[in-house]
Motif scaffolding. Sequence first.
Motif, PDB file in Angstrom:
ATOM      1  N   SER A   1      79.342  29.914  -1.552  1.00 24.73           N
ATOM      2  CA  SER A   1      78.076  30.022  -1.356  1.00 24.73           C
ATOM      3  C   SER A   1      77.878  30.857   0.103  1.00 24.73           C
ATOM      4  O   SER A   1      79.057  30.730   1.029  1.00 24.73           O
ATOM      5  N   LEU A   2      76.938  31.605   0.235  1.00 23.95           N
ATOM      6  CA  LEU A   2      76.575  32.160   1.550  1.00 23.95           C
ATOM      7  C   LEU A   2      76.551  30.978   2.581  1.00 23.95           C
ATOM      8  O   LEU A   2      76.959  31.270   3.906  1.00 23.95           O
TER       9      LEU A   2
ATOM     10  N   PHE B   1      76.016  47.194   1.511  1.00 20.10           N
ATOM     11  CA  PHE B   1      74.732  47.392   0.552  1.00 20.10           C
ATOM     12  C   PHE B   1      74.521  48.328  -0.271  1.00 20.10           C
ATOM     13  O   PHE B   1      74.214  48.295  -1.494  1.00 20.10           O
TER      14      PHE B   1
ATOM     15  N   LYS C   1      77.352  48.763  -3.010  1.00 25.81           N
ATOM     16  CA  LYS C   1      77.148  47.691  -4.042  1.00 25.81           C
ATOM     17  C   LYS C   1      75.767  47.639  -4.724  1.00 25.81           C
ATOM     18  O   LYS C   1      75.334  46.545  -5.272  1.00 25.81           O
TER      19      LYS C   1
ATOM     20  N   SER D   1      72.680  45.619  -2.984  1.00 23.61           N
ATOM     21  CA  SER D   1      72.544  44.382  -3.103  1.00 23.61           C
ATOM     22  C   SER D   1      72.874  43.633  -1.684  1.00 23.61           C
ATOM     23  O   SER D   1      73.719  43.934  -0.826  1.00 23.61           O
ATOM     24  N   LEU D   2      71.673  43.094  -1.536  1.00 25.26           N
ATOM     25  CA  LEU D   2      71.493  42.215  -0.126  1.00 25.26           C
ATOM     26  C   LEU D   2      72.523  41.383  -0.051  1.00 25.26           C
ATOM     27  O   LEU D   2      73.237  41.051   1.121  1.00 25.26           O
ATOM     28  N   GLU D   3      72.880  40.740  -1.030  1.00 27.68           N
ATOM     29  CA  GLU D   3      73.861  39.386  -0.833  1.00 27.68           C
ATOM     30  C   GLU D   3      75.113  40.066  -0.538  1.00 27.68           C
ATOM     31  O   GLU D   3      76.070  39.324  -0.042  1.00 27.68           O
ATOM     32  N   ALA D   4      75.464  41.046  -1.613  1.00 30.79           N
ATOM     33  CA  ALA D   4      76.816  41.866  -0.982  1.00 30.79           C
ATOM     34  C   ALA D   4      76.968  42.132   0.453  1.00 30.79           C
ATOM     35  O   ALA D   4      78.033  42.035   1.040  1.00 30.79           O
TER      36      ALA D   4
ATOM     37  N   LEU E   1      75.535  40.620   3.038  1.00 33.24           N
ATOM     38  CA  LEU E   1      75.631  39.565   3.912  1.00 33.24           C
ATOM     39  C   LEU E   1      77.019  38.735   3.439  1.00 33.24           C
ATOM     40  O   LEU E   1      77.422  38.148   4.490  1.00 33.24           O
ATOM     41  N   TYR E   2      77.678  39.001   2.377  1.00 30.79           N
ATOM     42  CA  TYR E   2      78.784  38.071   1.802  1.00 30.79           C
ATOM     43  C   TYR E   2      80.062  38.946   2.817  1.00 30.79           C
ATOM     44  O   TYR E   2      81.001  38.342   3.249  1.00 30.79           O
TER      45      TYR E   2
ATOM     46  N   SER F   1      82.282  37.227   5.539  1.00 31.39           N
ATOM     47  CA  SER F   1      83.573  36.833   5.243  1.00 31.39           C
ATOM     48  C   SER F   1      84.578  37.610   6.159  1.00 31.39           C
ATOM     49  O   SER F   1      84.332  38.324   6.982  1.00 31.39           O
TER      50      SER F   1
END
Length: 321
Positions: A172-173, A223, A226, A229-232, A234-235, A239
Amino acid sequence: MDQKLQITVSPHIRSSVTTGAIMLDVIIALCPALVASILLFGVRALYITAICVLACVLSELAFELITKRTPTIGDLSAIVTGMLLAFNLPVSVPEWQAILGSIVAIVVVKQLFGGIGNNFANPAITARIVLLLSFSQSMTNWTRPGGLSDGDLVSSATPLAMAAEGTGKLPSLFDLVLGKHAGCLGETCALALLMGGIYLLIRRVITWHTPVAFIGTVFLVSFFAKDFSLEAGLYQIFSGGLMLGAIFMATDYATSPPTAAGKLVFGVGCGLITAAIRLWGTYPEGVSFAILFMNLLTPYITKLCARRVFGTARRKKVQKA
């Protein structure tokens, strides 16, 4: 009163800030990441860091004594190089490879080019790439964090590798921020690295331009690539070695542009290359290669973004007859 006009060369504005003081601030800023690495990977993280630091200091001292130069280990730069190199290694790396990387960083990259301030690239980054290309198996033998009580190192893929291959359950983030995932011993805990970065900003050792441009570019490219995608996004920024590289290595004085505009260009370039390698390249990580490539372009960026000398006219274009 008879006074004589004294003519001296620049700089005319002096301060008490020394190389040693700056390096001490960097060491202090790296301490949260060091503590986090010990808590995540065990005391071997401290052991590998100590080996790299000791090897860097002894390599610098031995080279300067052999070449009859004034020893410079008192400026603490060799300690910083050793810590940064260790932070770019997996905790399971063999000791002799850590020592070899330290020698490459200090002797080949730093001292052979004239010592601190004269190196063409970041020593720790270059040494890490040399080790990666020479010993790819041991340099990609990532281990899962187990804490101080875990004596056995369990192999595991990094989040970037799992995302690229589409295998395994991604952390998870929240786990990425705390460092609960496989990776190099000093790059996993984004929170600790951010704490160090804030300290350097407060102490005015670095400016915001390169880290923000670097991290922001990786986020934006990810972003849009993908499907918004905000999650992508931030990932990608939490990472791998992005935080470590953007805050501590892309901001190196000797290998990055001195002006604000130059720092922004440098950071954007690093971000574009990192994102391209991560998203479309064969390597899951691209921070080291991006910083090294932009180090080579630093003289040209510096010339492109140079400020006009105070009191001089702007350069006019020569018109052909």
